[in-house]
Design an enzyme around this catalytic site. Structure first.
Site, short mmCIF file in Angstrom:
data_model
loop_
_atom_site.label_atom_id
_atom_site.label_comp_id
_atom_site.label_asym_id
_atom_site.label_seq_id
_atom_site.Cartn_x
_atom_site.Cartn_y
_atom_site.Cartn_z
N SER A 33 78.41 16.42 68.77
CA SER A 33 77.65 15.82 68.49
C SER A 33 77.65 14.49 67.06
O SER A 33 78.70 13.64 67.41
CB SER A 33 76.54 16.27 67.34
OG SER A 33 75.55 16.00 67.18
N ARG A 90 65.76 20.03 57.24
CA ARG A 90 66.27 21.57 57.88
C ARG A 90 65.03 21.22 59.04
O ARG A 90 65.79 21.50 60.07
CB ARG A 90 66.90 22.42 57.20
CG ARG A 90 67.99 23.47 58.79
CD ARG A 90 68.96 22.76 59.23
NE ARG A 90 69.50 23.46 59.62
CZ ARG A 90 70.68 23.09 60.87
NH1 ARG A 90 71.35 22.28 60.73
NH2 ARG A 90 71.39 23.99 61.11
N ASP A 146 69.64 17.91 76.32
CA ASP A 146 70.04 16.93 75.07
C ASP A 146 69.08 16.36 74.67
O ASP A 146 69.87 14.75 75.82
CB ASP A 146 71.50 16.29 75.01
CG ASP A 146 71.96 16.16 73.86
OD1 ASP A 146 71.08 15.83 73.01
OD2 ASP A 146 72.77 16.31 73.56
N HIS A 197 70.28 19.59 72.83
CA HIS A 197 71.49 19.31 71.98
C HIS A 197 72.45 20.65 71.32
O HIS A 197 74.23 20.09 72.11
CB HIS A 197 71.01 18.78 70.65
CG HIS A 197 72.34 17.70 70.31
ND1 HIS A 197 73.07 17.43 70.67
CD2 HIS A 197 72.63 18.08 68.55
CE1 HIS A 197 73.76 16.41 70.08
NE2 HIS A 197 73.66 17.43 68.52
#
Lengths: 372, 198
Positions: free
Chosen positions: A148, A218, A314, A347
């Site tokens: 990432s 979040r 992902d 992901h």
């Protein structure tokens, strides 16, 4: 947040000119190491962490008391074997686990920086971490790797320092942050800023915290780290500790309860302003543009051997974006391998127990160490 | 199989850049790497095979040669290898063009559908031939475009593709193929091995 915990840090006394124009000097870079550096100093691996990661890659994180963020991959006998390699990971600048960031005190004003902290880029993060090589007297790293945002740092590192790493493993990342990803980051930032406790970023000087905003940021982000199938399989429409719908806005569904939990534990370990700064750094990342629209030019000077890895489910950093890196490297005859790993974990696959991924990573690292 | 690898290896010069298209689990790549000082890359469509290659530390990209060869610049390899894979492509003609664009030379090996056992199988049994080189049933074979040594020979001839070398392989023995013995080799060989260039 990090009181009573022994955090190793290096004071960087070489000025760094940031992309925003400001220069920083004499600032801390917090790091952790695992395993030991051999005599030849040829077994060092620099791991870069993702948006909400930190230097505590493996073992028990002293802040959260939970497993380090890459415990599945890093450890004794694991893919990145701490018995063989010396693993270094630093908290990015702009972060909140000991490295120079918006929760630090500005010595000129004696106040916490908040949003007066300079804007940081991936390039700045990498330039700061480059100092670790000098600190450990390592001429050439065996490997740089990360997933990432960690992968973005891998690409930036090799482009900035073409002869400082033998192999590079960018995982589930991109060379240029997409509109969709900027959009998701903006959603998170707006959520923090909409919290009345944010106080234009000055909350820490007023003993407040925009927990609600950070928690919603979040929650939204967490959805993007998973996949539709993964969510459906794990949660479906299962209800949370109840037999029927309550006809209210309680967390009836398990997925709601799960997300709320993810949000609430996150605010205990992360600084809202750091979230703003780091997401901004990701949005600004465009290595392709940095090299005039030709990504290949970023790697022209390097002999580093690459392995690019993506995951089928992902959708945040999809295979197509990872493949662009492969294509750019092949265009200049660079040494690049590529695999797309089958996984329904989205992901987050790179952080989880995905045996095909971990086994491939392990064998590639070990074989490469023997042959180069 | 061993013999095929040896011939391919003999075709390839030292200190060259080589691409193995459809490299499978990397067996040929490993063989060439240990026998020749070359810089070898691979491309493989199957996930499990790509992972096997990468696990061995080989520079292999998972991809479809019919689409993904476009990323390699013209003449970026000295040799491009296509070992017993041509028949599995949707469009072999375009693949050959791409091989000759990406590589200065290409090494193509084709399982010979003109081999006498194959012909006899079809003639006597009346069902699609199954042999050592063609082990699958008609309904699950990956082979879409089977051809004979003669077909490939004519294909190159018609497109003015230079045949630098043409070898027939039978029972681990090799012999050259030429215009005169073409019909015989087309009957007696299991595999044709060709070194071609534009």
């Amino acid at each position: 947040m990090i009181k009573n915990v022994n955090i190793k840090s290096l004071i960087i006394d070489k000025p760094i000119k940031l992309d925003c124009g400001q220069t920083i000097n004499n600032f801390p870079l917090a790091y952790e190491t695992y395993g030991s550096l051999n005599k030849k100093k040829d077994n060092a691996i620099l791991v870069f962490h993702a948006l909400t990661g930190d230097q505590f890659v493996s073992g028990i994180n002293p802040i959260t008391k939970k497993d380090g963020w890459w415990s599945y991959a890093v450890g004794s006998g694991k893919a990145i074997d701490t018995d063989k390699y010396f693993i270094i990971c630093a908290n990015v600048i702009g972060g909140c686990l000991g490295s120079f960031g918006p929760s630090n005190i500005n010595s000129k004003t004696n106040k916490i920086y908040g949003t007066t902290f300079p804007i940081i880029t991936i390039n700045d993060m990498v330039n700061a971490q480059h100092n670790l090589l000098e600190f450990f007297k390592i001429e050439k790293l065996f490997a740089v790797m990360g997933g990432s945002m960690g992968g973005m740092q891998v690409l930036q590192f090799v482009s900035n320092f073409p002869d400082r790493a033998k192999i590079a493993i960018p995982i589930a990342c991109t060379s240029s942050h997409s509109a969709q990803n900027i959009a998701f980051n903006e959603l998170g930032r707006q959520s923090i800023m909409a919290d009345t406790n944010w106080l234009n970023g000055d909350y820490a000087n007023h003993n407040k915290n925009p927990d609600k905003g950070l928690s919603v940021a979040r929650m939204a982000a967490h959805i993007t780290y998973l996949s539709k199938n993964g969510l459906q399989e794990k949660f479906g429409r299962k209800l949370q500790e109840r037999d029927d719908l309550k006809f209210s806005f309680d967390a009836d569904f398990q997925i709601e309860s799960y997300l709320r939990h993810q949000g609430s534990v996150f605010v205990d370990r992360f600084d809202a302003n750091s979230y703003l700064y780091i997401t901004r750094a990701m949005d600004y990342f465009d290595l392709t543009k940095e090299y005039g629209g030709n990504l290949s030019k970023a790697f022209e000077k390097t002999k580093t051997k690459f392995l690019v890895i993506s995951f089928t489910s992902d959708w945040l950093y999809p295979t197509s974006e990872n493949k662009e890196i492969v294509i750019a490297l092949n265009a200049i005859g660079a040494d690049v391998a590529f695999v797309e790993i089958e996984s329904d974990k989205g992901h987050d696959s790179f952080l989880l127990d995905v045996p095909e991924f971990l086994n491939t990573l392990k064998d590639y690292i070990n074989n490469s160490y023997l042959t180069i | 199989m061993k013999q095929e690898f040896k011939i391919i290896s003999d075709f390839i010069e030292k200190n060259t850049r080589v691409l193995d298209v459809g490299c499978g689990d990397g067996t040929l790549m490993e063989y060439l790497k240990t026998n020749k000082e070359i810089d070898i890359r691979g491309i493989e469509i199957s996930k499990s095979n790509s992972q096997k290659c990468v696990s061995k530390g080989l520079t292999v990209i998972e991809g479809d040669a019919e689409k993904d060869l476009t990323q390699f610049p013209d003449s970026s390899f000295d040799f491009v290898i296509l070992s017993q894979t041509l028949q599995a492509f949707l469009n072999p003609e375009i693949v050959i063009q791409e091989l000759l664009r990406v590589g200065k030379k290409a090494i193509v090996t084709v399982p010979n559908f003109g081999f006498w056992k194959v012909r006899l199988h079809l003639l006597i049994k009346g069902t699609m031939p199954i042999t050592k080189n063609l082990p699958d049933e008609w309904y699950n074979t990956p082979n879409l475009h089977m051809c004979t040594i003669k077909d490939f020979y004519n294909f190159c001839h018609d497109r003015k593709i230079k045949l630098d070398k043409a070898l027939a392989l039978h029972n681990e023995k090799t012999s050259p193929i030429n215009e005169i013995n073409l019909n015989i080799k087309n009957l007696s060989a299991e595999l044709g091995i060709f070194l071609i260039e534009k």
